[in-house]
Design a protein around this motif. Sequence first.
Motif, PDB file in Angstrom:
ATOM      1  N   ARG A 156       3.215  10.893   8.589  1.00  0.00           N
ATOM      2  CA  ARG A 156       4.088  11.848   7.897  1.00  0.00           C
ATOM      3  C   ARG A 156       4.259  13.126   8.723  1.00  0.00           C
TER       4      ARG A 156
ATOM      5  N   GLY B  55      -4.908  10.570   1.427  1.00  0.00           N
ATOM      6  CA  GLY B  55      -3.746   9.753   1.088  1.00  0.00           C
ATOM      7  C   GLY B  55      -3.034  10.255  -0.148  1.00  0.00           C
ATOM      8  N   TRP B  56      -3.818  10.687  -1.147  1.00  0.00           N
ATOM      9  CA  TRP B  56      -3.204  11.211  -2.371  1.00  0.00           C
ATOM     10  C   TRP B  56      -2.416  12.486  -2.077  1.00  0.00           C
TER      11      TRP B  56
ATOM     12  N   ASN C 119       0.764  11.585  -0.151  1.00  0.00           N
ATOM     13  CA  ASN C 119       1.703  10.929  -1.058  1.00  0.00           C
ATOM     14  C   ASN C 119       2.300  11.896  -2.060  1.00  0.00           C
TER      15      ASN C 119
ATOM     16  N   TRP D 285       1.625  16.465   3.351  1.00  0.00           N
ATOM     17  CA  TRP D 285       0.562  16.489   4.347  1.00  0.00           C
ATOM     18  C   TRP D 285       0.019  17.893   4.599  1.00  0.00           C
TER      19      TRP D 285
ATOM     20  N   GLN E  82       0.030   1.923   8.063  1.00  0.00           N
ATOM     21  CA  GLN E  82       1.245   2.543   7.525  1.00  0.00           C
ATOM     22  C   GLN E  82       2.502   2.125   8.285  1.00  0.00           C
TER      23      GLN E  82
ATOM     24  N   GLY F  91       3.068  -1.413   6.307  1.00  0.00           N
ATOM     25  CA  GLY F  91       3.867  -0.846   5.232  1.00  0.00           C
ATOM     26  C   GLY F  91       3.071  -0.215   4.115  1.00  0.00           C
ATOM     27  N   TYR F  92       1.790   0.129   4.351  1.00  0.00           N
ATOM     28  CA  TYR F  92       0.989   0.771   3.321  1.00  0.00           C
ATOM     29  C   TYR F  92       1.430   2.222   3.140  1.00  0.00           C
ATOM     30  N   SER F  93       1.334   2.713   1.924  1.00  0.00           N
ATOM     31  CA  SER F  93       1.536   4.136   1.684  1.00  0.00           C
ATOM     32  C   SER F  93       0.320   4.895   2.203  1.00  0.00           C
ATOM     33  N   PRO F  94       0.441   6.215   2.409  1.00  0.00           N
ATOM     34  CA  PRO F  94      -0.749   6.978   2.825  1.00  0.00           C
ATOM     35  C   PRO F  94      -1.921   6.825   1.860  1.00  0.00           C
TER      36      PRO F  94
ATOM     37  N   LYS G  65      -2.591   4.235  -0.132  1.00  0.00           N
ATOM     38  CA  LYS G  65      -3.170   2.896   0.002  1.00  0.00           C
ATOM     39  C   LYS G  65      -3.940   2.766   1.316  1.00  0.00           C
TER      40      LYS G  65
END
Length: 511
Positions: free
Chosen positions: A41, A161-162, A165, A169, A294, A298-301, A303
């Motif tokens: 990000r 990550g939370w 997301n 960042w 990521q 394709g994982y989100s931050p 995840k």
Amino acid sequence: MAAPPGTPLPTSTARWILLTTVLGSSMALLDSTVVNVALPRIGRDLNAPLTALQWTVNAYLLTLAALILLGGSLGDRYGRRRVFVLGVTWFATASLACGLAPTPGILIAARALQGIGGALLTPGSLALIQASFPPEDRARAVGIWSGFGGIGAAVGPFLGGWLVNGPGWRWVFLLNVPLALICVPVALRHVPESSDERAHGRFDLLGATLGALALALVTYALVEARQGSLTVALTALAGVAAGIGFLHVERRAPDPMMPPSIFASRQFTAVNLVTLCVYAAFGGFFFLTALQLQVVSGYSPLKAGTAMLPTTALMLLFSARSGALAERIGPRLPLTVGPLLCAAAMLLMLRVGKDAAYLTDVLPALLVMGAGMVTLVAPLTATVLASVDAGRAGLASGINNAAARAAGLVAVAALPLLTGMDDEAYRSPDAFDTAFGHAMPICAAVLAAGALLAAATIRRPPADCAHPECTHHGNVTTPPLEPPAPHKEREERREQPRHDPHPPAIDNPPS
């Protein structure tokens, strides 16, 4: 003037001291675990090339590794609380600059400043515990500190990550500001000041400068080597020259930051070489895996951060047992088997590509990785401390911690070069996946070299390790720090027979 340790548990003052040290060390610990998750990000929002992402990690590691030994000496001389508070304030101010950075260049500069703050506060947190608590309470205090630190290490990737997301960042860095606003007033009001009465004002500033310059120039040359220019070649030569100058200064300085005499212990030298191999591989692994999950999978931050929890959870649950086992059987087998398990885990990571399933592709590799780290990290720390006289445990631990950070620094700089990544690789899933497939076998080979080195050189120490940090360690990025013992205790420990089955504990536990 140094005050004798006299704050027993469980008084209210003791609780305030523990709160202060936990908050301060948590700032640095969280920073070391959450930034990797935020890198994609950061690159997207600031339109940063891969080299800028490398420097976002390395600028911090560079100043921290180069100055962490000096930071501990400053606390002994000018007051541990004073230097700790300065470090927390400096770290928070630099974190604010990171969170507000409008360009990659400003972010990188702020990260370098953040590393200076980390070098001041990281040794100070445990030094405050040692200076404030009486000997009979230190092990318990360190255990409490280490337990909360382990929780922070476990929560760090999930929290990062939370934040990435959710609010973004920048809050990965801004989170340090409210922590500092709590920590500093509590420290000033409730933590007693202490210093080493026999510490003097001579510091190895020239050695620290040359060491930092050598790391900076070599790192720059590795990061920019794809250009193949004369400037890069000259920078590399200048870095080597600075490194040679550093070694020359350390041999001649009256009070060197890294005295060559400590390497007279063959065991200490060997275990630090193993450390270089192990933490170089770890540094490359955690840097690239956060991007792989990521960019390619394709994982989100959130995840991606949560995906790393099993490794830290295993460290928290089983490090104590691993340390106890190594104490019974000796460190050679754990320091041989542990790196090999981690190498196997990195080869298993080759299964993690596009649309990777967590339960069948990612989790098995991380469980094996966690098992390997459980096997080797606590014995490695114990072996470092047991390989030198008790009075030099703080110095030995500081050198080992700096070596681990420098190894990670070089790995993050070198792996993209060795695997053919260009500045746009992290924007292309196919290109990054190909490079990641080349990087994991390189990291596995470095770990295998560390295992062979351990098998050939590590021997059982002459005395068991009674250090709390040998069995309480949840950080997966660097080994823990051991602050120097007060002068009087150092002299007493030198007189302690090495065969004593119950040697006096030297208290405390990364980063």
